[in-house]
Design an enzyme around this catalytic site. Structure first.
Site, short mmCIF file in Angstrom:
data_model
loop_
_atom_site.label_atom_id
_atom_site.label_comp_id
_atom_site.label_asym_id
_atom_site.label_seq_id
_atom_site.Cartn_x
_atom_site.Cartn_y
_atom_site.Cartn_z
CB CYS A 1 -0.86 -0.17 1.11
SG CYS A 1 -2.39 1.16 1.24
CG HIS B 1 -3.48 -3.71 3.15
ND1 HIS B 1 -2.43 -2.81 3.73
CD2 HIS B 1 -4.44 -2.45 2.83
CE1 HIS B 1 -2.30 -1.76 3.77
NE2 HIS B 1 -3.74 -1.43 3.21
CD GLU C 1 -0.37 -5.54 5.08
OE1 GLU C 1 -0.77 -4.27 5.26
OE2 GLU C 1 -0.64 -5.89 4.13
#
Length: 242
Positions: free
Chosen positions: A100, A189, A191
């Site tokens: 990002c 994302h 993660e």
């Protein structure tokens, strides 16, 4: 073996989120404590990218569109250190994965631009690989389409020269890029999983949404399995571990 480096781009007051991001990268990258170094950018660490097997940059509340006068000292430090690292990475085509915020830093460093036209609220969207994504040594390990968390005001509007787009979503045409052979960025994302998005909603409260909308967003984002998306982190680490 060289360790990987995790560059934390979030402010210190988001410590719980920084810890969660780092823990998920370690888990999905199957990295031991000795195999990854945590570097908070606001503290201006001295970073030589060649000291690491690969660099992973987190997302951030900070936005590159904020005027300089409105930036805090920590945001200024974060940007300065990050852009210096990215400059070195691009010059030598070193292993890099920007999540990002890190993705946008790569695009800006290469002369690309960001646009509010492709913003996406905090939500789950379907990411779709294109032919280049399906042929990429890392992205080819992901399904052609998979759910992922997004949440950004801006996204790449003008793709930099000599940059390959690997994936898109319905509202955002540039969800993943590769520059050279080893520099990657994703607007989504990998993660963040269902537990992680719940943590962020608890943390942010109604900052991004009207209070009555928070539970709607929670229901939409925590009802998906993000295992396929998480493969990206492991695939990046496995490619550069040696």
């Amino acid at each position: 073996m060289k360790p990987f480096a995790f560059l934390a781009a979030r402010p210190a007051f988001a410590a719980d989120i920084r810890r969660d991001e780092f823990a998920v990268v370690k888990r999905d990258g199957r990295l031991s404590d000795a195999e990854i170094v945590y570097l908070p950018l606001a503290e201006r660490p001295q970073i030589d990218p060649e000291d690491y097997a690969g660099i992973i940059v987190s997302g951030s509340q900070y936005g590159f569109g904020v005027v300089d006068e409105a930036k805090t000292p920590d945001q200024i430090a974060t940007e300065e250190v990050l852009f210096d690292v990215v400059k070195q990475v691009l010059a030598k085509d070193l292993p890099f994965l920007g999540l990002c915020y890190g993705h946008q830093a790569v695009a800006l460093s290469l002369g690309g631009t960001l646009s509010a036209e492709y913003g996406e609220e905090l939500s789950t969207v379907s990411i779709h690989l294109n032919d280049d994504g399906r042929a990429d040594p890392i992205f080819s390990q992901l399904p052609d389409s998979f759910p992922a968390i997004v949440g950004h005001d801006d996204a790449i509007g003008v793709v930099p020269a000599n940059t390959t787009v690997l994936a898109s979503s319905e509202l955002c045409p540039v969800q993943a890029i590769r520059y050279g052979d080893n520099v990657y960025g994703v607007q989504f994302h990998p993660e963040i999983d269902a537990d992680g998005v719940g943590l962020r909603l608890d943390y942010y409260g109604d900052v991004y949404f009207a209070a009555e909308q928070v539970e709607r967003v929670r229901a939409q984002t925590t009802s998906h399995d993000y295992a396929a998306c998480a493969v990206l982190i492991g695939a990046f680490v496995d490619r550069y571990r040696s």
